[in-house]
Design a protein around this motif. Structure first.
Motif, short mmCIF file in Angstrom:
data_model
loop_
_atom_site.label_atom_id
_atom_site.label_comp_id
_atom_site.label_asym_id
_atom_site.label_seq_id
_atom_site.Cartn_x
_atom_site.Cartn_y
_atom_site.Cartn_z
N LEU A 187 0.83 -1.20 0.00
CA LEU A 187 0.00 0.00 0.00
C LEU A 187 0.87 1.26 0.00
O LEU A 187 0.64 2.18 -0.79
CB LEU A 187 -0.94 -0.02 1.20
CG LEU A 187 -1.91 1.14 1.33
CD1 LEU A 187 -2.94 1.10 0.20
CD2 LEU A 187 -2.60 1.08 2.67
N VAL A 188 1.87 1.29 0.87
CA VAL A 188 2.77 2.44 0.94
C VAL A 188 3.57 2.57 -0.35
O VAL A 188 3.77 3.68 -0.87
CB VAL A 188 3.70 2.33 2.18
CG1 VAL A 188 4.81 3.37 2.14
CG2 VAL A 188 2.89 2.48 3.46
N ARG A 189 3.99 1.45 -0.91
CA ARG A 189 4.72 1.46 -2.18
C ARG A 189 3.88 2.12 -3.27
O ARG A 189 4.36 2.98 -4.02
CB ARG A 189 5.09 0.04 -2.59
CG ARG A 189 5.83 -0.04 -3.93
CD ARG A 189 5.95 -1.47 -4.43
NE ARG A 189 4.68 -2.11 -4.73
CZ ARG A 189 3.93 -1.88 -5.83
NH1 ARG A 189 4.32 -1.03 -6.73
NH2 ARG A 189 2.79 -2.53 -6.01
N GLN A 190 2.61 1.76 -3.32
CA GLN A 190 1.71 2.34 -4.33
C GLN A 190 1.45 3.82 -4.06
O GLN A 190 1.39 4.62 -5.00
CB GLN A 190 0.39 1.58 -4.37
CG GLN A 190 0.51 0.20 -4.98
CD GLN A 190 -0.79 -0.58 -4.94
OE1 GLN A 190 -1.76 -0.16 -4.31
NE2 GLN A 190 -0.81 -1.73 -5.61
N LEU A 193 6.34 3.79 -6.03
CA LEU A 193 7.57 3.01 -6.16
C LEU A 193 7.26 1.70 -6.89
O LEU A 193 6.15 1.19 -6.84
CB LEU A 193 8.18 2.72 -4.78
CG LEU A 193 8.51 3.97 -3.94
CD1 LEU A 193 8.93 3.55 -2.55
CD2 LEU A 193 9.58 4.80 -4.60
N SER A 194 8.28 1.15 -7.54
CA SER A 194 8.05 -0.08 -8.31
C SER A 194 8.28 -1.34 -7.48
O SER A 194 7.83 -2.42 -7.86
CB SER A 194 8.96 -0.10 -9.55
OG SER A 194 10.32 -0.03 -9.16
N SER A 195 8.98 -1.22 -6.36
CA SER A 195 9.29 -2.40 -5.55
C SER A 195 9.28 -2.03 -4.06
O SER A 195 9.60 -0.89 -3.69
CB SER A 195 10.67 -2.95 -5.93
OG SER A 195 11.08 -3.95 -5.03
N VAL A 196 8.94 -3.00 -3.25
CA VAL A 196 8.97 -2.81 -1.80
C VAL A 196 10.40 -2.57 -1.32
O VAL A 196 10.63 -1.88 -0.32
CB VAL A 196 8.36 -4.06 -1.09
CG1 VAL A 196 8.55 -3.99 0.41
CG2 VAL A 196 6.88 -4.17 -1.42
N LEU A 197 11.37 -3.10 -2.04
CA LEU A 197 12.78 -2.92 -1.67
C LEU A 197 13.22 -1.46 -1.76
O LEU A 197 14.22 -1.08 -1.16
CB LEU A 197 13.67 -3.78 -2.57
CG LEU A 197 13.44 -5.29 -2.47
CD1 LEU A 197 14.26 -6.03 -3.51
CD2 LEU A 197 13.76 -5.78 -1.07
#
Length: 117
Positions: free
Chosen positions: A59-62, A66-70
């Motif tokens: 959710l935070v990535r979106q 950002l394209s990746s959680v990393l």
């Protein structure tokens, strides 16, 4: 013991007094009364926290595009952890409420007070 002291602050002089009086009245099992539900609530809280953390990271990535959680920064990871704690508190709070009410009823019964208004 903590709930006893919070619910009935004038009944005990402190932690040691509460512990000794509980031990004298109820024995060693009285000191550990309620441990099993507390452990189960803790397990449920951590299980939900663990299960929801990955979802909250996504959710935070979106939210940040950002394209990746990393790619999450430390602050963004902390935000995901905060979001997941909302879900774990929804599991823990009802269990804590029931536990506190049961402990208060036990103390009211022990002091001869009634729980009914």
């Amino acid at each position: 013991i903590k709930v006893k002291m919070q619910t009935f602050p004038t009944m005990y002089r402190g932690f040691f007094d509460c512990s000794v009086r509980t031990y004298r009245q109820e024995g060693l099992p009285g000191l550990y009364q309620g441990t099993t539900p507390a452990l189960l609530a803790n397990v449920a809280e951590n299980a939900v926290l663990f299960a929801c953390y990955g979802f909250c990271q996504q959710l935070v990535r979106q939210l940040f595009g950002l394209s990746s959680v990393l790619e999450l920064s430390d602050l963004q990871s902390a935000l995901a952890g905060s979001f997941s704690s909302v879900f774990s508190s929804m599991v823990l709070c009802p269990a804590e409420l029931v536990k506190c009410r049961m402990q208060a009823l036990h103390e009211m019964k022990a002091t001869g007070r009634t729980a009914l208004a």
